[in-house]
Design a protein around this motif. Structure first.
Motif, mmCIF file in Angstrom:
data_model
loop_
_atom_site.group_PDB
_atom_site.id
_atom_site.type_symbol
_atom_site.label_atom_id
_atom_site.label_comp_id
_atom_site.label_asym_id
_atom_site.label_seq_id
_atom_site.Cartn_x
_atom_site.Cartn_y
_atom_site.Cartn_z
ATOM 1 N N UNK A 1 0.968 -1.331 0.392
ATOM 2 C CA UNK A 1 0.256 -0.170 -0.513
ATOM 3 C C UNK A 1 0.820 0.898 -0.274
ATOM 4 N N UNK A 2 1.956 1.336 1.075
ATOM 5 C CA UNK A 2 2.199 2.538 1.126
ATOM 6 C C UNK A 2 3.882 2.465 0.901
ATOM 7 N N UNK B 1 -4.168 5.163 -7.814
ATOM 8 C CA UNK B 1 -3.015 4.850 -8.596
ATOM 9 C C UNK B 1 -1.883 3.639 -7.215
ATOM 10 N N UNK B 2 -1.492 3.309 -7.841
ATOM 11 C CA UNK B 2 -0.442 1.783 -7.682
ATOM 12 C C UNK B 2 0.084 2.097 -6.458
ATOM 13 N N UNK B 3 0.827 1.527 -5.176
ATOM 14 C CA UNK B 3 1.590 1.790 -4.240
ATOM 15 C C UNK B 3 3.320 2.010 -4.947
ATOM 16 N N UNK B 4 3.762 1.195 -5.985
ATOM 17 C CA UNK B 4 4.711 1.634 -6.459
ATOM 18 C C UNK B 4 4.804 3.250 -7.825
ATOM 19 N N UNK B 5 3.737 3.939 -7.675
ATOM 20 C CA UNK B 5 3.709 4.715 -8.252
ATOM 21 C C UNK B 5 3.157 5.948 -7.308
ATOM 22 N N UNK B 6 3.417 5.541 -5.933
ATOM 23 C CA UNK B 6 2.931 6.250 -4.415
ATOM 24 C C UNK B 6 1.579 6.630 -4.591
#
Length: 276
Positions: A14-15, A259-264
């Motif tokens: 998540x984060x 947006x996804x975890x990898x996209x903050x």
């Protein structure tokens, strides 16, 4: 209760950004800036994670979190600014108002492990207590920095256990499900780690306890998650936000998707909805 806006966020998936090793997962400078701006605006910020203290406390400190729910709700740190490993793992006495532990006797945990092993002898199983893992397998295949010791579940110290952990093979899961005692709830993380918890040890109950302590209405809370164990917490919040990479069941119950975890994604949602 006042309707003060507040944030509560899961960590892994998540984060935190993904990484080849569990210990390398981390958050970005963008996330740090967004959380710092929340603090400056007086918005309470809490973490809710399945992580134990040893792998969570450094992240919590860097985020300057106002509270942390560890171990999926088995431990709540109400005062991270003044807590440390010793206080959170029972090595140093603390004011009862600074911490809440929700577990079960280690003797009961040992009985459960032995009963399950009598049916599935080669099952990987263990007990987590005071940030030590008492297991019948080498935990370094999953976590390289966590303290652990081999056990046959007849030599575990007396104490309050946080959870029982199990890594079943795919061919063991159906039988395992029939062996869980009625006085335990099952949480499954990332599709592979089974955690047997006390019924009141979960993220949603911990969140409600935290918000009661803060005098904040949960309907004002924004919670972020990605996995099945986050669903009840998200449903108890006024707004449940799923990251785009979340489990489909989490996406289905969410009030919003970022947006996804990898996209903050968490930082993006905070910037767009709370910091404009």
């Amino acid at each position: 209760m006042p309707t003060t806006p507040s944030i509560i966020v899961d960590l892994d998936g998540t984060l935190l950004h993904d990484a080849p090793r569990f210990e390398e997962r981390d958050f970005s400078a963008r996330t740090q800036r967004a959380v710092d701006r929340l603090h400056a605006a007086g918005v309470p910020f809490a973490v809710a994670t399945a992580r134990p203290v040893s792998t969570g406390i450094g992240i919590v400190r860097r985020l300057h979190a106002d509270a942390c729910i560890y171990l999926n709700g088995a431990l709540i740190d109400f005062d991270p600014a003044h807590s440390d490993m010793d206080s959170l793992t029972g090595r140093r006495p603390v004011d009862p108002g600074d911490m809440l532990k929700v577990g079960f006797p280690s003797a009961r945990a040992c009985d459960v492990c032995l009963a399950i092993l009598s049916v599935i002898p080669d099952l990987q199983i263990g007990i987590v207590m005071d940030d030590v893992r008492y297991t019948n397998f080498d935990v370094t295949q999953y976590w390289t920095t966590q303290t652990w010791t081999y056990t046959d579940f007849r030599d575990v110290p007396d104490g309050v256990a946080d959870k029982i952990i199990i890594f079943p093979r795919a061919d063991q899961t159906n039988l395992l499900a029939t062996l869980i005692p009625d006085d335990f709830d099952v949480h499954i993380s990332e599709g592979r780690l089974w955690m047997l918890m006390a019924p009141d040890a979960n993220k949603e109950q911990a969140m409600l306890a935290l918000y009661e302590r803060w005098g904040i209405d949960p309907s004002s809370a924004v919670s972020f998650g990605d996995d099945i164990v986050d669903i009840a917490m998200m449903e108890q919040s006024g707004t449940g936000v799923a990251v785009a990479n979340a489990n489909p069941k989490v996406l289905a119950i969410s009030d919003a998707v970022c947006p996804s975890n990898n996209d903050d994604g968490v930082a993006h949602w905070i910037e767009q909805n709370m910091l404009n």
